[in-house]
Design a protein around this motif. Structure first.
Motif, PDB file in Angstrom:
ATOM      1  N   ASP A   1      -5.481  14.827 -61.374  1.00 11.38           N
ATOM      2  CA  ASP A   1      -6.651  15.516 -60.820  1.00 11.38           C
ATOM      3  C   ASP A   1      -7.878  14.627 -60.678  1.00 11.38           C
ATOM      4  O   ASP A   1      -8.991  15.127 -60.542  1.00 11.38           O
ATOM      5  N   ARG A   2      -7.688  13.311 -60.689  1.00 16.76           N
ATOM      6  CA  ARG A   2      -8.818  12.403 -60.536  1.00 16.76           C
ATOM      7  C   ARG A   2      -8.737  11.648 -59.216  1.00 16.76           C
ATOM      8  O   ARG A   2      -7.654  11.271 -58.761  1.00 16.76           O
ATOM      9  N   ALA A   3      -9.901  11.433 -58.612  1.00 16.58           N
ATOM     10  CA  ALA A   3      -9.975  10.662 -57.372  1.00 16.58           C
ATOM     11  C   ALA A   3      -9.986   9.169 -57.696  1.00 16.58           C
ATOM     12  O   ALA A   3     -10.490   8.750 -58.744  1.00 16.58           O
TER      13      ALA A   3
ATOM     14  N   GLY B   1       1.703   5.595 -54.543  1.00 14.98           N
ATOM     15  CA  GLY B   1       0.312   5.409 -54.162  1.00 14.98           C
ATOM     16  C   GLY B   1      -0.365   6.727 -53.856  1.00 14.98           C
ATOM     17  O   GLY B   1       0.277   7.779 -53.845  1.00 14.98           O
ATOM     18  N   VAL B   2      -1.682   6.664 -53.615  1.00 13.21           N
ATOM     19  CA  VAL B   2      -2.471   7.847 -53.278  1.00 13.21           C
ATOM     20  C   VAL B   2      -3.471   7.486 -52.187  1.00 13.21           C
ATOM     21  O   VAL B   2      -3.738   6.309 -51.934  1.00 13.21           O
ATOM     22  N   ILE B   3      -4.040   8.514 -51.573  1.00 12.92           N
ATOM     23  CA  ILE B   3      -5.132   8.293 -50.633  1.00 12.92           C
ATOM     24  C   ILE B   3      -6.429   8.236 -51.434  1.00 12.92           C
ATOM     25  O   ILE B   3      -6.759   9.156 -52.172  1.00 12.92           O
TER      26      ILE B   3
ATOM     27  N   PRO C   1      -2.005   1.593 -53.320  1.00 11.28           N
ATOM     28  CA  PRO C   1      -0.790   1.475 -54.141  1.00 11.28           C
ATOM     29  C   PRO C   1      -1.084   1.807 -55.598  1.00 11.28           C
ATOM     30  O   PRO C   1      -2.133   1.437 -56.135  1.00 11.28           O
ATOM     31  N   LEU C   2      -0.157   2.513 -56.224  1.00 10.62           N
ATOM     32  CA  LEU C   2      -0.366   2.954 -57.601  1.00 10.62           C
ATOM     33  C   LEU C   2       0.994   3.148 -58.266  1.00 10.62           C
ATOM     34  O   LEU C   2       1.741   4.052 -57.901  1.00 10.62           O
ATOM     35  N   LYS C   3       1.314   2.294 -59.216  1.00  8.26           N
ATOM     36  CA  LYS C   3       2.578   2.424 -59.938  1.00  8.26           C
ATOM     37  C   LYS C   3       2.329   3.228 -61.209  1.00  8.26           C
ATOM     38  O   LYS C   3       1.542   2.828 -62.058  1.00  8.26           O
ATOM     39  N   ALA C   4       2.999   4.356 -61.328  1.00  5.17           N
ATOM     40  CA  ALA C   4       2.772   5.224 -62.483  1.00  5.17           C
ATOM     41  C   ALA C   4       4.074   5.516 -63.218  1.00  5.17           C
ATOM     42  O   ALA C   4       5.049   5.962 -62.618  1.00  5.17           O
ATOM     43  N   ASP C   5       4.071   5.250 -64.525  1.00  2.75           N
ATOM     44  CA  ASP C   5       5.194   5.625 -65.385  1.00  2.75           C
ATOM     45  C   ASP C   5       4.951   6.988 -66.017  1.00  2.75           C
ATOM     46  O   ASP C   5       5.891   7.668 -66.425  1.00  2.75           O
ATOM     47  N   THR C   6       3.684   7.354 -66.124  1.00  3.27           N
ATOM     48  CA  THR C   6       3.297   8.633 -66.711  1.00  3.27           C
ATOM     49  C   THR C   6       2.088   9.169 -65.961  1.00  3.27           C
ATOM     50  O   THR C   6       1.257   8.395 -65.475  1.00  3.27           O
TER      51      THR C   6
END
Length: 252
Positions: A167-169, A204-206, A214-219
């Motif tokens: 929920d964060r930009a 990734g996100v806008i 780009p955004l690599k997320a494990d959690t």
């Protein structure tokens, strides 16, 4: 394909109730439990730990600057030896309660200002890392996805997992938009659920600037204290299930 869902819990303090621990715990796979420095009293922390143990939710120490008044969201210029001792104290205290509750601390996720500071301030990061290594080198560190902290901590010998926030930009450079800025916290539940899918599938996100980041997320963190947090968590979990994305802890 799988992902870990985590939430910040155990933050009630005395007569002041915070979050929806009982309702959030069945939804997530990892629980970041307050250690008393930014929130959480011993009774509330122990209660949340017992619930996590019953549900087999992994437990992490949500360590913070000593800032109850500011909820751990105020930056502090803390000397190495002081921060080292603060983090060591918090992990140790939570582990003691966790053992009584029938579980154990498996990872460390710094909270608020400490989390954001050590993402780039490697002097303070060293104090946090050294405290974790001194207590138990098998503990995992949760760090902001894309931050310099990740590689730095790995070189010190820690296992690190990358975290994104539902929920964060984000800015185009992958940093979080300050809570003081309009639009920093998102509230459209369906849109947030789609963003989480993008984090997992498209990696990734806008950004707030309108660009793909780009955004690599494990959690992925689901804040338990934000407006509509419970409904948001339920929708996100169901969306992941509908897309055949398994949910389990990175330490299970």
């Amino acid at each position: 394909m799988y992902i870990d869902l985590n939430s910040d819990l155990g933050e009630s303090y005395g007569s002041w109730s915070m979050g929806n621990d009982e309702q959030i715990l069945p939804i997530v796979s990892s629980a970041n439990i307050a250690c008393g420095f930014h929130a959480g009293d011993p009774k509330s922390i122990l209660q949340t730990l017992k619930q996590a143990a019953q549900l087999k939710v992994s437990v992490g120490a949500h360590v913070s600057y000593p800032d109850l008044v500011g909820f751990g969201r105020r930056n502090m210029d803390v000397a190495y030896d002081e921060l080292y001792a603060d983090v060591l104290y918090q992990i140790s205290a939570l582990q003691g309660l966790a053992q009584v509750a029938g579980t154990s601390v498996r990872y460390v996720k710094p909270h608020g200002a400490l989390y954001n500071t050590i993402a780039t301030n490697l002097d303070q990061a060293k104090a946090v890392i050294d405290a974790i290594l001194a207590y138990d080198s098998s503990l995992v560190l949760v760090a902001l996805a894309g931050s310099p902290l990740i590689e730095f901590a790995r070189k010190q010998g820690l296992r690190v997992v990358s975290e994104a926030f539902a929920d964060r930009a984000y800015h185009r450079d992958g940093t979080l938009v300050s809570r003081r800025q309009e639009g920093a916290v998102l509230h459209d539940v369906e849109m947030i659920a789609e963003r989480v899918l993008d984090m997992i599938k498209k990696k990734g996100v806008i950004s707030i600037e309108g660009e793909f980041t780009p955004l690599k997320a494990d959690t992925i963190c689901l804040h338990g204290d934000s407006l509509g947090a419970l409904q948001m968590a339920k929708v996100i979990r169901q969306t992941l299930v509908d897309h055949q994305i398994a949910i389990h802890s990175f330490v299970s």
